[in-house]
Design a protein around this motif. Structure first.
Motif, PDB file in Angstrom:
ATOM      1  N   GLU A   1       0.695  -1.156   0.094  1.00 19.92           N
ATOM      2  CA  GLU A   1       0.019   0.081  -0.026  1.00 19.92           C
ATOM      3  C   GLU A   1       0.616   1.121  -0.079  1.00 19.92           C
ATOM      4  O   GLU A   1       0.663   2.344  -0.899  1.00 19.92           O
ATOM      5  N   ILE A   2       1.826   1.219   0.764  1.00 21.32           N
ATOM      6  CA  ILE A   2       2.856   2.576   1.052  1.00 21.32           C
ATOM      7  C   ILE A   2       3.489   2.677  -0.326  1.00 21.32           C
ATOM      8  O   ILE A   2       3.573   3.754  -0.904  1.00 21.32           O
TER       9      ILE A   2
ATOM     10  N   THR B   1      12.479  10.763   2.850  1.00 25.62           N
ATOM     11  CA  THR B   1      13.103   9.540   2.900  1.00 25.62           C
ATOM     12  C   THR B   1      12.088   8.472   3.526  1.00 25.62           C
ATOM     13  O   THR B   1      11.705   8.756   4.634  1.00 25.62           O
ATOM     14  N   ILE B   2      11.546   7.566   2.924  1.00 28.85           N
ATOM     15  CA  ILE B   2      10.448   6.749   3.421  1.00 28.85           C
ATOM     16  C   ILE B   2      10.982   5.397   3.414  1.00 28.85           C
ATOM     17  O   ILE B   2      11.243   4.623   2.307  1.00 28.85           O
ATOM     18  N   SER B   3      10.918   4.687   4.438  1.00 28.89           N
ATOM     19  CA  SER B   3      11.172   3.020   4.228  1.00 28.89           C
ATOM     20  C   SER B   3       9.980   2.221   4.119  1.00 28.89           C
ATOM     21  O   SER B   3       8.931   2.866   3.911  1.00 28.89           O
TER      22      SER B   3
ATOM     23  N   GLY C   1       6.864   2.334   6.206  1.00 25.11           N
ATOM     24  CA  GLY C   1       6.141   3.358   6.481  1.00 25.11           C
ATOM     25  C   GLY C   1       6.710   4.587   7.529  1.00 25.11           C
ATOM     26  O   GLY C   1       6.082   5.295   7.589  1.00 25.11           O
ATOM     27  N   TYR C   2       7.850   4.397   7.836  1.00 27.05           N
ATOM     28  CA  TYR C   2       8.447   5.247   8.526  1.00 27.05           C
ATOM     29  C   TYR C   2       9.230   6.428   7.759  1.00 27.05           C
ATOM     30  O   TYR C   2       9.674   5.860   6.653  1.00 27.05           O
ATOM     31  N   GLY C   3       9.333   7.278   8.031  1.00 33.23           N
ATOM     32  CA  GLY C   3      10.055   8.574   7.164  1.00 33.23           C
ATOM     33  C   GLY C   3      10.653   9.546   7.794  1.00 33.23           C
ATOM     34  O   GLY C   3      10.315   9.950   9.041  1.00 33.23           O
TER      35      GLY C   3
ATOM     36  N   PRO D   1      17.597  25.227   8.411  1.00 31.51           N
ATOM     37  CA  PRO D   1      17.036  23.810   7.678  1.00 31.51           C
ATOM     38  C   PRO D   1      16.486  23.177   9.205  1.00 31.51           C
ATOM     39  O   PRO D   1      17.022  23.194  10.358  1.00 31.51           O
ATOM     40  N   ILE D   2      15.594  22.248   8.886  1.00 23.82           N
ATOM     41  CA  ILE D   2      14.965  21.535   9.862  1.00 23.82           C
ATOM     42  C   ILE D   2      14.575  20.253   9.369  1.00 23.82           C
ATOM     43  O   ILE D   2      14.172  19.911   8.156  1.00 23.82           O
ATOM     44  N   SER D   3      14.564  18.940  10.363  1.00 23.12           N
ATOM     45  CA  SER D   3      14.107  17.977   9.924  1.00 23.12           C
ATOM     46  C   SER D   3      12.886  17.185  10.851  1.00 23.12           C
ATOM     47  O   SER D   3      12.899  17.649  12.202  1.00 23.12           O
ATOM     48  N   TYR D   4      12.229  16.526  10.262  1.00 20.45           N
ATOM     49  CA  TYR D   4      11.127  15.791  11.089  1.00 20.45           C
ATOM     50  C   TYR D   4      11.043  14.164  10.744  1.00 20.45           C
ATOM     51  O   TYR D   4      11.502  13.769   9.835  1.00 20.45           O
ATOM     52  N   HIS D   5      10.727  13.665  11.687  1.00 17.29           N
ATOM     53  CA  HIS D   5      10.570  12.332  11.720  1.00 17.29           C
ATOM     54  C   HIS D   5       9.178  11.666  11.986  1.00 17.29           C
ATOM     55  O   HIS D   5       8.791  12.401  13.011  1.00 17.29           O
ATOM     56  N   GLY D   6       8.792  10.608  11.363  1.00 19.56           N
ATOM     57  CA  GLY D   6       7.448  10.156  11.492  1.00 19.56           C
ATOM     58  C   GLY D   6       6.871   9.057  10.722  1.00 19.56           C
ATOM     59  O   GLY D   6       7.802   8.117  10.373  1.00 19.56           O
TER      60      GLY D   6
END
Length: 168
Positions: free
Chosen positions: A29-30, A140-142, A145-147, A158-163
């Motif tokens: 699905e991802i 970047t998406i595994s 479903g983690y990215g 610059p800023i980064s997010y994980h989710g």
């Protein structure tokens, strides 16, 4: 008694096979949603590029630059738009004219979308052309479903997010 243990073992084995099948379905699905450009990145934590001990105005513990988010913040990607509602922690070089426009909030309808697959991960580059303050968005998406999302702006550090990735 042996019969009950045997039945429980079979039931546990069947549940394990079902969860493996669900994980494979989720990965499929991802991959499908990424190919269709129909997904939402939901941020769970944020990593500013500046450490809080160098900026005393930030009200976070010193030396810790990974912050868990308690509200819902997301980046929605569709074939015709990219919509961001994300918090910002860091240094802004210009202040917004409207104080309600804090964080990173925009909708882009004119953008380039490039997707590569490296080491089983999806690497996506989005370059908005109608939002002057955002230079680039890298996802970047595994397959599970983690990215992570990195946003480069013209007026902010610059800023980064994980989710995680949600599929509608």
């Amino acid at each position: 008694m042996k019969r009950i243990i045997f039945i429980l073992a079979i039931a546990l084995l069947m549940m394990g096979c079902a969860s493996t099948q669900n994980a494979a379905t989720t990965q499929a699905e991802i991959e499908q949603k990424i190919n269709e450009q129909r997904y939402t990145f939901v941020a769970q934590s944020v990593v500013p590029t500046e450490d809080s001990r160098f900026n005393p105005r930030l009200m976070f513990p010193q030396g810790n630059n990974l912050y868990q988010l308690t509200s819902r913040y997301d980046l929605k990607v569709t074939p015709d738009s990219v919509t961001a509602y994300l918090p910002f922690f860091g240094r802004a070089f210009t202040a917004p004219l409207d104080p309600t426009k804090g964080g990173i909030q925009f909708t882009s309808t004119k953008f380039t979308y490039k997707k590569n697959i490296r080491k089983n991960n999806f690497h996506i580059t989005i370059l908005p052309q109608d939002v002057s303050e955002i230079q680039s968005i890298y996802l970047t998406i595994s397959p599970s479903g983690y990215g992570s999302v990195q946003i480069t702006s013209t007026n902010r550090t610059p800023i980064s997010y994980h989710g995680i990735i949600e599929t509608p």
